[in-house]
Design a protein around this motif. Structure first.
Motif, short mmCIF file in Angstrom:
data_model
loop_
_atom_site.label_atom_id
_atom_site.label_comp_id
_atom_site.label_asym_id
_atom_site.label_seq_id
_atom_site.Cartn_x
_atom_site.Cartn_y
_atom_site.Cartn_z
N UNK A 48 0.75 -1.31 -0.07
CA UNK A 48 0.01 0.03 -0.16
C UNK A 48 0.99 1.26 -0.07
N UNK A 49 0.25 2.27 -0.29
CA UNK A 49 0.89 3.82 -0.18
C UNK A 49 1.38 3.98 1.11
N UNK A 50 0.17 4.02 2.02
CA UNK A 50 0.48 4.34 3.54
C UNK A 50 0.44 3.10 4.22
N UNK A 216 5.91 1.44 3.28
CA UNK A 216 5.99 1.68 1.93
C UNK A 216 7.52 2.30 1.54
N UNK A 217 7.59 3.40 2.49
CA UNK A 217 8.98 4.30 2.31
C UNK A 217 10.33 3.05 2.50
N UNK A 350 12.82 12.04 5.78
CA UNK A 350 12.27 11.58 4.30
C UNK A 350 10.91 12.02 4.23
N UNK A 351 10.94 13.10 3.27
CA UNK A 351 9.42 13.62 2.72
C UNK A 351 8.81 13.14 1.97
N UNK A 352 7.69 12.61 1.94
CA UNK A 352 6.83 12.00 1.23
C UNK A 352 5.93 12.74 0.52
N UNK A 386 11.02 7.54 -5.18
CA UNK A 386 11.86 7.94 -4.02
C UNK A 386 13.49 8.40 -4.29
N UNK A 387 13.80 9.62 -3.95
CA UNK A 387 14.96 9.95 -4.59
C UNK A 387 15.91 10.71 -3.75
N UNK A 388 17.24 10.56 -3.55
CA UNK A 388 17.99 11.42 -2.81
C UNK A 388 17.56 12.99 -3.29
#
Length: 400
Positions: A48-50, A216-217, A350-352, A386-388
């Motif tokens: 899932x996303x969250x 997810x992250x 980590x900013x989603x 997800x990227x640096x």
């Protein structure tokens, strides 16, 4: 009995039996068609996303059956970018490398944040740059979640430069604004994520409140590390949410990462301890610990998070504590960040969902609040979105 009558009766009986048999077959087929096939663990389950069982907002699912492969791939990118490696009974994906991800994803950020840059440029190049205009510039920065103090300081620096240089040329004004925004983001901060140590695995803890997408992250970080040649172990220390460990297992299976799980309701610290021990024994480069979401106001749960970190430390030092924040929560996320930082000494943010908000100033605000850098950003729902974090590319996206 009349032979003719007997033949008629036999034919009629056979017709009745045939009709009943046909009806039963049709009914049976209909029932099978209406009965869903049972899910196949680890294959039909989609992360899932969250921190829940929902499927990604915009992702599509495709079953791969060519060349004897079976499995499910999540796609929100062109099919030719999904690389698959055959393993017995599974399909391994080859994630996109971390280098170059910003180039592919920054257009999404520009689309959602360009209004901020355009508004600032329009105000700064107006013919009448009076006190009211400067207040409007400050208000625009505040609405982007930059924060009160950073907004005031940025406006003051811009006022000084405009007064000294005395220019309204859009190109020069854009250059000034870019320099000042970049200074606020602070490109000098060390944004390196420690993913390897000489004396054992690098240990990364992923923490945050409920619903920010930690599991997810965690899976996406694993993909990022695998894409860069790291061997990874995942620790499913969120033992209170039934689907969490299964969700993490699916992420691990897709890239060949080992997942250490415990029983539902098991001690999270024990699961984390086992994951680090196994990573050390196996010679893995990194172990990523997914922790349960917890409200920052719940003292007992926050103390438990501190316990998890202390227990991990008996096996190996914690290299990174990554706090996952939802960029759309704005200033409320700063309160959460402050409490987590006090309990477990956060080393990076980590900013989603940064692509889903026009409030890109949260990057500046959270760094200023905690004194730690934004290291990774989520710019989409795809598994490799997800990227640096790259400060210069971020500022350019704001002004495009």
């Amino acid at each position: 009995m009349n032979p003719t009558l007997l033949i008629v009766l036999i034919v009629a009986a056979l017709a009745i039996v045939g009709g009943v048999t046909t009806a039963l077959v049709v009914r049976s087929r209909r029932q099978r068609a209406l009965t869903a096939a049972p899910p196949r663990p680890g294959i039909d389950y989609a992360p899932g996303v969250g921190d829940d069982d929902s499927v990604p907002r915009d992702a599509e699912r495709r079953t791969i059956e060519d060349a004897g492969l079976t499995g499910t791939a999540l796609l929100d990118r062109p099919a030719d970018t999904v690389e698959l490696v055959e393993e017995p009974g599974v399909v391994l994906e080859v994630p996109l490398p971390s280098a170059g991800r910003w180039t592919r994803l920054k257009a999404r950020l520009a689309r959602s944040n360009s209004a901020l840059g355009k508004a600032l440029l329009q105000l700064l190049t107006s013919d009448n740059l009076d006190e009211a205009a400067w207040e409007e510039i400050e208000d625009t920065l505040l609405l982007s979640d930059l924060g009160v103090a950073p907004s005031q300081e940025l406006v003051e620096r811009l006022r000084t430069r405009v007064r000294v240089e005395g220019t309204a040329d859009p190109v020069q004004v854009r250059a000034m604004l870019r320099e000042e925004l970049l200074a606020s983001v602070d490109p000098a901060l060390d944004r390196t994520v420690i993913t390897r140590r000489d004396d054992g695995p690098a240990v990364l803890m992923v923490v945050g409140v409920n619903g920010t997408g930690k599991t997810t992250t965690t899976g996406k970080i694993a993909r990022l590390l695998v894409a860069d040649g790291r061997t990874v172990v995942l620790g499913a220390a969120d033992t209170f949410r039934a689907a969490a460990s299964q969700q993490l297992q699916t992420w691990g299976d897709r890239v060949g990462a080992v997942v250490v799980r415990g029983d539902e309701g098991a001690d999270p610290a024990a699961v984390a301890f086992d994951a680090v021990r196994d990573a050390t024994t196996d010679g893995a480069d990194a172990v990523i610990i997914d922790t349960a979401g917890r409200l920052h106001t719940k003292v007992g749960l926050m103390d438990e998070l501190g316990k998890v970190k202390r227990v991990i430390g008996k096996q190996a030092p914690v290299s990174e504590v990554l706090l996952v924040l939802d960029a759309t929560t704005g200033q409320n996320g700063l309160v959460q960040a402050r409490v987590f930082s006090e309990v477990v000494d956060v080393t990076g943010i980590v900013l989603t969902k940064l692509d889903g908000t026009a409030k890109g100033g949260i990057v500046v605000a959270v760094q200023r609040e905690l004194g730690v850098p934004v290291k990774l950003v989520g710019l989409g729902e795809g598994p490799d979105d997800l990227a640096p974090f790259e400060p210069e590319a971020f500022v350019d996206a704001l002004l495009d």
